[in-house]
Scaffold this motif. Structure first.
Motif, PDB file in Angstrom:
ATOM      1  N   TRP A 182      49.570  49.191  33.559  1.00  0.00           N
ATOM      2  CA  TRP A 182      49.283  50.599  33.300  1.00  0.00           C
ATOM      3  C   TRP A 182      48.498  50.717  32.005  1.00  0.00           C
ATOM      4  O   TRP A 182      48.411  49.786  31.216  1.00  0.00           O
ATOM      5  CB  TRP A 182      50.575  51.408  33.187  1.00  0.00           C
ATOM      6  CG  TRP A 182      51.709  50.834  33.957  1.00  0.00           C
ATOM      7  CD1 TRP A 182      51.782  50.661  35.308  1.00  0.00           C
ATOM      8  CD2 TRP A 182      52.924  50.316  33.430  1.00  0.00           C
ATOM      9  NE1 TRP A 182      52.959  50.076  35.647  1.00  0.00           N
ATOM     10  CE2 TRP A 182      53.686  49.851  34.516  1.00  0.00           C
ATOM     11  CE3 TRP A 182      53.449  50.205  32.148  1.00  0.00           C
ATOM     12  CZ2 TRP A 182      54.938  49.284  34.361  1.00  0.00           C
ATOM     13  CZ3 TRP A 182      54.699  49.638  31.981  1.00  0.00           C
ATOM     14  CH2 TRP A 182      55.424  49.188  33.082  1.00  0.00           C
ATOM     15  N   ASN A 183      47.963  51.915  31.791  1.00  0.00           N
ATOM     16  CA  ASN A 183      47.154  52.121  30.596  1.00  0.00           C
ATOM     17  C   ASN A 183      48.018  52.163  29.347  1.00  0.00           C
ATOM     18  O   ASN A 183      49.240  52.338  29.400  1.00  0.00           O
ATOM     19  CB  ASN A 183      46.303  53.402  30.728  1.00  0.00           C
ATOM     20  CG  ASN A 183      47.163  54.646  30.886  1.00  0.00           C
ATOM     21  OD1 ASN A 183      47.978  54.960  30.013  1.00  0.00           O
ATOM     22  ND2 ASN A 183      47.000  55.368  31.986  1.00  0.00           N
ATOM     23  N   ASP A 184      47.342  52.004  28.219  1.00  0.00           N
ATOM     24  CA  ASP A 184      48.034  51.901  26.938  1.00  0.00           C
ATOM     25  C   ASP A 184      48.796  53.181  26.609  1.00  0.00           C
ATOM     26  O   ASP A 184      49.893  53.147  26.074  1.00  0.00           O
ATOM     27  CB  ASP A 184      47.011  51.597  25.839  1.00  0.00           C
ATOM     28  CG  ASP A 184      47.660  51.235  24.515  1.00  0.00           C
ATOM     29  OD1 ASP A 184      48.488  50.315  24.492  1.00  0.00           O
ATOM     30  OD2 ASP A 184      47.346  51.895  23.505  1.00  0.00           O
ATOM     31  N   THR A 185      48.223  54.345  26.968  1.00  0.00           N
ATOM     32  CA  THR A 185      48.882  55.622  26.696  1.00  0.00           C
ATOM     33  C   THR A 185      50.220  55.714  27.412  1.00  0.00           C
ATOM     34  O   THR A 185      51.221  56.155  26.832  1.00  0.00           O
ATOM     35  CB  THR A 185      47.973  56.787  27.121  1.00  0.00           C
ATOM     36  OG1 THR A 185      46.755  56.735  26.375  1.00  0.00           O
ATOM     37  CG2 THR A 185      48.658  58.124  26.875  1.00  0.00           C
ATOM     38  N   SER A 186      50.258  55.290  28.686  1.00  0.00           N
ATOM     39  CA  SER A 186      51.488  55.362  29.464  1.00  0.00           C
ATOM     40  C   SER A 186      52.552  54.425  28.905  1.00  0.00           C
ATOM     41  O   SER A 186      53.729  54.770  28.834  1.00  0.00           O
ATOM     42  CB  SER A 186      51.208  55.019  30.932  1.00  0.00           C
ATOM     43  OG  SER A 186      50.367  55.990  31.517  1.00  0.00           O
ATOM     44  N   ARG A 187      52.129  53.224  28.509  1.00  0.00           N
ATOM     45  CA  ARG A 187      53.102  52.271  27.959  1.00  0.00           C
ATOM     46  C   ARG A 187      53.751  52.815  26.687  1.00  0.00           C
ATOM     47  O   ARG A 187      54.972  52.739  26.513  1.00  0.00           O
ATOM     48  CB  ARG A 187      52.410  50.928  27.675  1.00  0.00           C
ATOM     49  CG  ARG A 187      52.203  50.077  28.908  1.00  0.00           C
ATOM     50  CD  ARG A 187      51.458  48.827  28.583  1.00  0.00           C
ATOM     51  NE  ARG A 187      50.064  49.104  28.243  1.00  0.00           N
ATOM     52  CZ  ARG A 187      49.151  48.172  27.989  1.00  0.00           C
ATOM     53  NH1 ARG A 187      49.499  46.910  28.008  1.00  0.00           N
ATOM     54  NH2 ARG A 187      47.915  48.491  27.706  1.00  0.00           N
ATOM     55  N   LYS A 188      52.928  53.354  25.815  1.00  0.00           N
ATOM     56  CA  LYS A 188      53.467  53.894  24.570  1.00  0.00           C
ATOM     57  C   LYS A 188      54.324  55.126  24.823  1.00  0.00           C
ATOM     58  O   LYS A 188      55.348  55.328  24.155  1.00  0.00           O
ATOM     59  CB  LYS A 188      52.323  54.211  23.604  1.00  0.00           C
ATOM     60  CG  LYS A 188      51.638  52.957  23.067  1.00  0.00           C
ATOM     61  CD  LYS A 188      50.475  53.290  22.144  1.00  0.00           C
ATOM     62  CE  LYS A 188      49.833  52.014  21.607  1.00  0.00           C
ATOM     63  NZ  LYS A 188      48.644  52.299  20.760  1.00  0.00           N
ATOM     64  N   ALA A 189      53.927  55.944  25.801  1.00  0.00           N
ATOM     65  CA  ALA A 189      54.721  57.124  26.130  1.00  0.00           C
ATOM     66  C   ALA A 189      56.086  56.717  26.686  1.00  0.00           C
ATOM     67  O   ALA A 189      57.102  57.348  26.375  1.00  0.00           O
ATOM     68  CB  ALA A 189      53.973  57.996  27.139  1.00  0.00           C
ATOM     69  N   LEU A 190      56.126  55.657  27.501  1.00  0.00           N
ATOM     70  CA  LEU A 190      57.387  55.170  28.038  1.00  0.00           C
ATOM     71  C   LEU A 190      58.300  54.661  26.921  1.00  0.00           C
ATOM     72  O   LEU A 190      59.501  54.948  26.909  1.00  0.00           O
ATOM     73  CB  LEU A 190      57.135  54.047  29.052  1.00  0.00           C
ATOM     74  CG  LEU A 190      56.674  54.486  30.437  1.00  0.00           C
ATOM     75  CD1 LEU A 190      56.113  53.296  31.210  1.00  0.00           C
ATOM     76  CD2 LEU A 190      57.820  55.120  31.213  1.00  0.00           C
ATOM     77  N   LYS A 216      48.798  52.485  14.082  1.00  0.00           N
ATOM     78  CA  LYS A 216      48.113  53.684  14.537  1.00  0.00           C
ATOM     79  C   LYS A 216      48.499  53.984  15.973  1.00  0.00           C
ATOM     80  O   LYS A 216      48.573  53.093  16.819  1.00  0.00           O
ATOM     81  CB  LYS A 216      46.602  53.471  14.439  1.00  0.00           C
ATOM     82  CG  LYS A 216      45.771  54.736  14.597  1.00  0.00           C
ATOM     83  CD  LYS A 216      45.832  55.600  13.350  1.00  0.00           C
ATOM     84  CE  LYS A 216      44.879  56.791  13.481  1.00  0.00           C
ATOM     85  NZ  LYS A 216      45.037  57.743  12.371  1.00  0.00           N
ATOM     86  N   LYS A 217      48.778  55.271  16.276  1.00  0.00           N
ATOM     87  CA  LYS A 217      49.075  55.714  17.641  1.00  0.00           C
ATOM     88  C   LYS A 217      48.384  57.055  17.851  1.00  0.00           C
ATOM     89  O   LYS A 217      48.944  58.111  17.586  1.00  0.00           O
ATOM     90  CB  LYS A 217      50.581  55.850  17.856  1.00  0.00           C
ATOM     91  CG  LYS A 217      50.966  56.107  19.314  1.00  0.00           C
ATOM     92  CD  LYS A 217      52.446  56.386  19.460  1.00  0.00           C
ATOM     93  CE  LYS A 217      52.810  57.746  18.942  1.00  0.00           C
ATOM     94  NZ  LYS A 217      54.227  58.125  19.222  1.00  0.00           N
ATOM     95  N   GLY A 218      47.148  56.989  18.314  1.00  0.00           N
ATOM     96  CA  GLY A 218      46.350  58.213  18.425  1.00  0.00           C
ATOM     97  C   GLY A 218      46.121  58.809  17.051  1.00  0.00           C
ATOM     98  O   GLY A 218      45.649  58.134  16.137  1.00  0.00           O
ATOM     99  N   SER A 219      46.471  60.081  16.883  1.00  0.00           N
ATOM    100  CA  SER A 219      46.319  60.735  15.577  1.00  0.00           C
ATOM    101  C   SER A 219      47.535  60.523  14.689  1.00  0.00           C
ATOM    102  O   SER A 219      47.566  60.995  13.547  1.00  0.00           O
ATOM    103  CB  SER A 219      46.096  62.242  15.772  1.00  0.00           C
ATOM    104  OG  SER A 219      47.230  62.829  16.409  1.00  0.00           O
TER     105      SER A 219
END
Length: 308
Positions: free
Chosen positions: A146-154, A87-90
């Motif tokens: 860093w937050n989880d959102t930033s890591r996944k975005a990177l 799962k990654k957000g929606s």
């Protein structure tokens, strides 16, 4: 910036604490809505046909998959697929389907890639990418500074960046470079030659000469287009990396990453450095892009400190 090749001391970003270990993401409990689509993808790769895939793909993602299937080295499935869904957000991301590709013109090469498919809330594939590899992936995901959102975005950004070169997606690369981006390209050459004001050579310990040129975004993309047209394949492989958040600008990151570059007529190994604006995770922007073959004995690797 005229003295960008002379270098200054690269600054390490101080960290006052050790990052906590990041728990591996839990696989999706019920993946039945996605496994049917993945089975169709496997059949498509085996049959070299996209017939019937429209119901499982968004149009742009199907275009990317078609490019992979028909323009990137006759892909085939390697081993027994072991696909996991996360799962990654929606969205839901499928990993574990390995494919092999072979190229016969120019430099004969074969590559093995982890095919990463992202499903949207409608259970349709909305993105196709090649995975980073475990080393580069863990370097990013296991850094809980860093937050989880930033890591996944990177990680998403680097996977999409790598895939854009493989599938020659000039349209995508056009959107991720800032109009005023600083772009420094290095090429290993056999011997030094007379260079202009905006190009210089440096000789490293292994006696190879490297030609550096600085380009505008327009010049860089024009050269990329020519490269895409003349090369049978381009493959980027990323290894260990160091990622740090800049002290200003919000979600701004510097990435120093080991890169192996392969194409039909040229190959090199070195370090790619990027400054990326992730204030909008859905639209990452490259502010700086440089490359060097190895750590310079005087200033190490280029870093954000060299462009402030």
């Amino acid at each position: 910036m005229q003295d960008y090749l002379l270098g200054v001391l690269a600054a390490e970003m101080p960290v006052s604490f050790q990052p906590e270990a990041l728990k591996a993401p839990e696989p999706l409990a019920d993946a039945s809505a996605y496994s049917v689509a993945m089975q169709a993808v496997q059949r498509a790769i085996g049959n070299k046909s996209v017939a019937g895939l429209q119901q499982y793909f968004e149009p742009e993602a199907l275009k990317m998959f078609s490019q992979l299937l028909f323009q990137y080295g006759r892909p085939r499935i390697i081993g027994k697929p072991d696909v996991s869904y996360y799962k990654k957000g929606s969205e839901v991301v499928a990993r574990g389907l390995k494919i092999g590709t072979n190229f016969s013109r120019g430099a004969r090469r074969s590559f093995v890639e982890d095919l990463v498919l992202t499903f949207n809330a409608q259970h349709r594939v909305c993105n196709v990418a090649f995975g980073l590899g475990k080393t580069a992936e863990n370097d990013i995901l296991n850094n809980s500074i860093w937050n989880d959102t930033s890591r996944k975005a990177l990680m998403d950004f680097l996977e999409n960046y790598k895939t854009a070169f493989a599938l020659k997606r000039l349209d995508y690369l056009t959107t991720i470079f800032d109009d005023d981006a600083i772009i420094i390209v290095g090429n290993v050459v056999k011997r030094a030659s007379q260079m202009g004001v905006e190009a210089q050579t440096m000789q490293f310990a292994n006696q190879q000469h490297v030609r550096y040129s600085r380009f505008t975004k327009r010049e860089y993309l024009r050269n990329l287009k020519r490269c895409f047209q003349t090369q049978e394949f381009i493959n980027l492989h990323f290894a260990d990396n160091r990622v740090y958040q800049l002290g200003k600008g919000g979600e701004m990151y510097g990435i120093q990453i080991a890169q192996e570059y392969y194409s039909s007529t040229y190959g090199d190994q070195g370090y790619l450095f990027l400054i990326i604006d992730l204030n909008n995770p859905q639209q990452p922007i490259i502010k700086v892009r440089t490359w060097q073959p190895e750590k310079d004995p005087n200033f190490g690797l280029w870093s954000a400190a060299d462009f402030q």
